[in-house]
Design an enzyme around this catalytic site. Structure first.
Site, PDB file in Angstrom:
ATOM      1  N   ARG A 137       0.836  -1.188   0.000  1.00 40.03           N
ATOM      2  CA  ARG A 137       0.000   0.000   0.000  1.00 40.03           C
ATOM      3  C   ARG A 137       0.871   1.237   0.000  1.00 40.03           C
ATOM      4  O   ARG A 137       1.902   1.272   0.657  1.00 40.03           O
ATOM      5  CB  ARG A 137      -0.908   0.033   1.234  1.00 40.03           C
ATOM      6  N   LYS A 156      -9.580  -2.278   2.100  1.00 40.28           N
ATOM      7  CA  LYS A 156      -9.290  -1.096   2.915  1.00 40.28           C
ATOM      8  C   LYS A 156     -10.102   0.119   2.453  1.00 40.28           C
ATOM      9  O   LYS A 156     -10.541   0.931   3.268  1.00 40.28           O
ATOM     10  CB  LYS A 156      -7.805  -0.753   2.863  1.00 40.28           C
ATOM     11  N   HIS A 198     -10.429  -2.064  11.999  1.00 46.82           N
ATOM     12  CA  HIS A 198      -9.340  -2.881  11.467  1.00 46.82           C
ATOM     13  C   HIS A 198      -9.046  -3.989  12.479  1.00 46.82           C
ATOM     14  O   HIS A 198      -8.023  -3.966  13.155  1.00 46.82           O
ATOM     15  CB  HIS A 198      -8.116  -1.966  11.268  1.00 46.82           C
ATOM     16  N   SER A 236      -1.171  -3.446  10.252  1.00 45.37           N
ATOM     17  CA  SER A 236      -0.885  -4.428   9.211  1.00 45.37           C
ATOM     18  C   SER A 236       0.414  -5.169   9.521  1.00 45.37           C
ATOM     19  O   SER A 236       1.389  -4.561   9.971  1.00 45.37           O
ATOM     20  CB  SER A 236      -0.738  -3.724   7.860  1.00 45.37           C
ATOM     21  N   CYS A 276       1.142  -7.357  11.818  1.00 45.04           N
ATOM     22  CA  CYS A 276       1.496  -7.546  13.231  1.00 45.04           C
ATOM     23  C   CYS A 276       0.856  -8.812  13.789  1.00 45.04           C
ATOM     24  O   CYS A 276       0.713  -8.974  14.994  1.00 45.04           O
ATOM     25  CB  CYS A 276       1.085  -6.342  14.064  1.00 45.04           C
ATOM     26  N   ASP A 303      -9.125  -9.531   9.547  1.00 44.86           N
ATOM     27  CA  ASP A 303      -8.623  -8.181   9.239  1.00 44.86           C
ATOM     28  C   ASP A 303      -9.611  -7.059   9.542  1.00 44.86           C
ATOM     29  O   ASP A 303      -9.199  -5.985   9.939  1.00 44.86           O
ATOM     30  CB  ASP A 303      -8.223  -8.123   7.756  1.00 44.86           C
ATOM     31  N   ARG A 312       2.220 -12.075  -0.282  1.00 46.86           N
ATOM     32  CA  ARG A 312       0.919 -12.399   0.312  1.00 46.86           C
ATOM     33  C   ARG A 312       0.323 -13.670  -0.262  1.00 46.86           C
ATOM     34  O   ARG A 312       0.660 -14.088  -1.363  1.00 46.86           O
ATOM     35  CB  ARG A 312      -0.062 -11.242   0.015  1.00 46.86           C
TER      36      ARG A 312
HETATM   37  O1  SAT Z   1      -2.490  -4.433   1.177  1.00 46.88           O
HETATM   38  S1  SAT Z   1      -3.515  -4.513   2.226  1.00 46.88           S
HETATM   39  O2  SAT Z   1      -3.890  -3.160   2.652  1.00 46.88           O
HETATM   40  O3  SAT Z   1      -4.695  -5.183   1.735  1.00 46.88           O
HETATM   41  C1  SAT Z   1      -2.944  -5.387   3.521  1.00 46.88           C
HETATM   42  C2  SAT Z   1      -2.592  -4.591   4.699  1.00 46.88           C
HETATM   43  O4  SAT Z   1      -1.768  -3.701   4.622  1.00 46.88           O
HETATM   44  O5  SAT Z   1      -3.159  -4.872   5.772  1.00 46.88           O
HETATM   45 MN    MN Z   2      -5.067  -5.097   7.520  1.00 44.81          MN
END
Ligand code: SAT
Ligand code: MN
Length: 583
Positions: free
Chosen positions: A67, A204, A224, A246, A248, A273, A364
């Protein structure tokens, strides 16, 4: 008369000028067709189908791997409604700047119209989005991450009640990349990225940034947070929701194999999430998981850290930016085996250690939640699950103890508002810098965070059976820099203490920052932790906390007079308890 959807699709097509338009129905056949096309274009690489049936690897552009918070904007009429922690442009200026990037962007490409439901198809709390995208990878991912296709169109009918999101990978150049949110008109524009939260707009962009605005307006919460159920020896399940930044460990916590399984404690996964939470008629706070899949961090996922997700990933998974082993399987750092000979790194180059990690640190996996052996039988309950604990946490080498409990709701909100965490590879930028990340929402709150704090304060009294609030830190390090707490499946020991607090039977000592377990209140049987290490894990150092509280105060200064007085009052009260002690 054309529906609102048809009108918007038409308008978007006139702007982006695609070669053709495809309305996605979400069927298996459509998915297979997309996959077949991407195998031809190289957007997907087929993995060893014996080892991982129907699983594929995708490599994103090397400049598009996380991101990009610096290119993410909240576009409200008033700058102050976006607040000091968001990038802001006026809606007019944003559209003027970014419309040209969409102009003709889909020439020679297919425009996919992707209707999707965030939340169980039959939940009154679910909402509909439609993403227009020119990326088949995004379509395939959205099918795993949401209820996509015919079910969404059916639920939508002729209504205009959907969140439109226009997405084009553009030319993938970071100079021409923008992720724009128009919360006042509930619209998303994203151009120039095909990665994760920048491109899977349900996640998001909708389920957090736009939904947080809606939740503020409508009196609910879009957070979140993972959602898990802790089953006790009697079979009773208590649900908890936890906010961590994110990367963690939300996914690992939500899917944990409990270290106390022989004592009868196990963990069920509802979400990993995002949580949408409403006050129900029975006075509980009820959470649904708006998503249908996991988009989790791959490195360091293994049979020990997350056996449930490893099982989920044994088939029907999409991997992004992991390494590729010669026999056609994926590999990443911390997968539990040595790097095989002939490994290709995430860029597709023959790997050698000088090239750095073989899998990108933010690589991912994307997989349907239903594939997790730990998935809760209630994960799609239309009314959601009742939440008994809200947990905040972050990565802190020092300061925050392993766990502590808020004195009351208002203090809990202060704890969330003062969350801080060392940054990870989930967003571009420096890794390991401690930053304030209130409620893990810093990058995801679609409005002024001062108003968001007020919203949290307002919600408490409305929840008759309000959850208790806790703070955890799995990441404390000793003087030599080593993690002091084993984490992963052993985190259930902390959840078990929380359950004891909820049920009014677990011991705690009152400290200036809240209630901390007595050493004996935590079930540490089977762990080889020195008593001094336990003491250190539970230590509240008044000096460190005085400094911490001052830092938090500086952060709050950002919000000026918009900051709720209660937050300042909590900060003052804490500072005082730190000097004079608890009475
Ligand atoms: O890339 S995402 O925003 O979907 C994953 C994250 O940063 O939690
Ligand atoms: Mn997240």
């Amino acid at each position: 008369m054309p529906s609102a959807l048809e009108k918007w699709v038409d308008e978007s097509a006139r702007l982006t000028k695609p070669a053709k338009i495809v309305y996605c129905d979400g069927s298996e056949q459509e998915y297979q067709q997309l996959v077949a096309e991407m195998l031809v274009t190289g957007q997907l690489i087929e993995l060893n189908q014996r080892k991982r049936p129907r699983s594929y690897l995708h490599r994103s552009d090397p400049s598009d791997v996380a991101r990009t918070e610096g290119l993410t904007f909240i576009c409200t009429r008033e700058r102050d409604d976006a607040g000091p922690t968001n990038n802001w442009m006026s809606p007019e200026a944003a559209k003027e700047k970014v419309r040209p990037l969409f102009d003709g962007a889909m020439r020679n490409r297919t425009m996919y119209v992707v209707p999707y439901i965030m939340g169980p198809a039959d939940s009154p709390y679910s909402k509909i989005g439609v993403e227009i995208t020119d990326s088949p990878y995004v379509v395939a991912s959205m099918r795993k991450m949401s209820r996509m296709g015919a079910a969404a169109l059916e639920r939508l009918g002729n209504s205009d009640d959907f969140v439109p999101g226009l997405h084009s990978i553009g030319d993938l150049s970071p100079e021409r990349r923008f992720i724009l949110h128009f919360p006042e008109e509930k619209l998303i524009w994203s151009v120039g990225s095909g990665y994760g939260g920048n491109a899977l707009l349900g996640k998001k962009c909708f389920a957090l940034r736009i939904a947080s605005w809606m939740a503020h307006d409508e009196g609910w919460m879009a957070e979140h947070m993972l959602i898990l159920g802790l089953e006790d020896p009697s079979g009773k399940v208590t649900y908890m929701a936890a906010a961590f930044p994110s990367a963690c460990g939300k996914t690992n916590l939500a899917m944990m194999v409990s270290a106390l399984e022989s004592q009868g404690y196990r963990v069920w996964t509802v979400g990993d999430d995002i949580a949408w939470m409403h006050v129900a008629e029975d006075g509980t706070l009820r959470a649904i998981n708006p998503e249908a899949g996991f988009f989790g961090v791959a490195p360091h996922t293994n049979l020990k850290t997350n056996p449930n997700v490893m099982a989920a990933l044994s088939h029907d998974a999409i991997f992004t930016n992991t390494a590729l082993a010669p026999e056609g399987d994926i590999w990443w750092e911390g997968i539990g085996s040595e790097p095989p000979k002939g490994l290709l790194n995430w860029r597709g180059e023959a790997w050698s250690p000088e090239l750095g990690p073989a899998a990108h640190p933010n690589s991912r996996y994307t997989v349907a939640a239903s594939q997790a052996p730990s998935i809760s039988p209630h994960w799609e309950d239309p009314q959601g699950v009742p939440i008994s604990a809200l947990i905040f946490g972050g990565r802190r080498a020092r300061v925050a103890p392993l766990v502590y409990e808020a004195r009351n709701w208002q203090h809990g909100v202060y704890m969330g508002a003062t969350m801080a965490s060392e940054t990870t590879a989930a967003a571009t930028g420096k890794v390991g810098v401690t930053r304030r990340d209130p409620m893990a929402m810093l990058p995801f709150c679609g409005y002024n965070m001062a108003d968001y704090f007020q919203h949290w304060l307002d919600m408490g009294p409305r929840i008759r059976r309000a959850p208790k609030i806790f703070y955890v830190n799995w990441f404390r390090r000793d003087a030599g820099g080593k993690f002091q707490w084993p984490g992963y499946g052993d985190n259930v020991r902390v959840l078990e203490w929380m359950l004891g607090r909820i049920e009014g039977r677990a011991d705690a000592v009152e400290t200036p920052i809240g209630y901390v377990p007595t050493r004996d209140a935590l079930d540490l049987r089977g762990l080889s932790l020195a008593p001094s290490a336990v003491d250190d894990l539970l230590r509240v150092d008044a000096g460190e906390w005085a400094e911490e509280t001052e830092q938090a105060g500086k952060f709050f200064d950002l919000f000026g007079s918009r900051l709720p007085g209660e937050i300042r009052a909590e900060q003052k009260a804490l500072a005082e308890r730190l000097t004079v002690g608890v009475k």
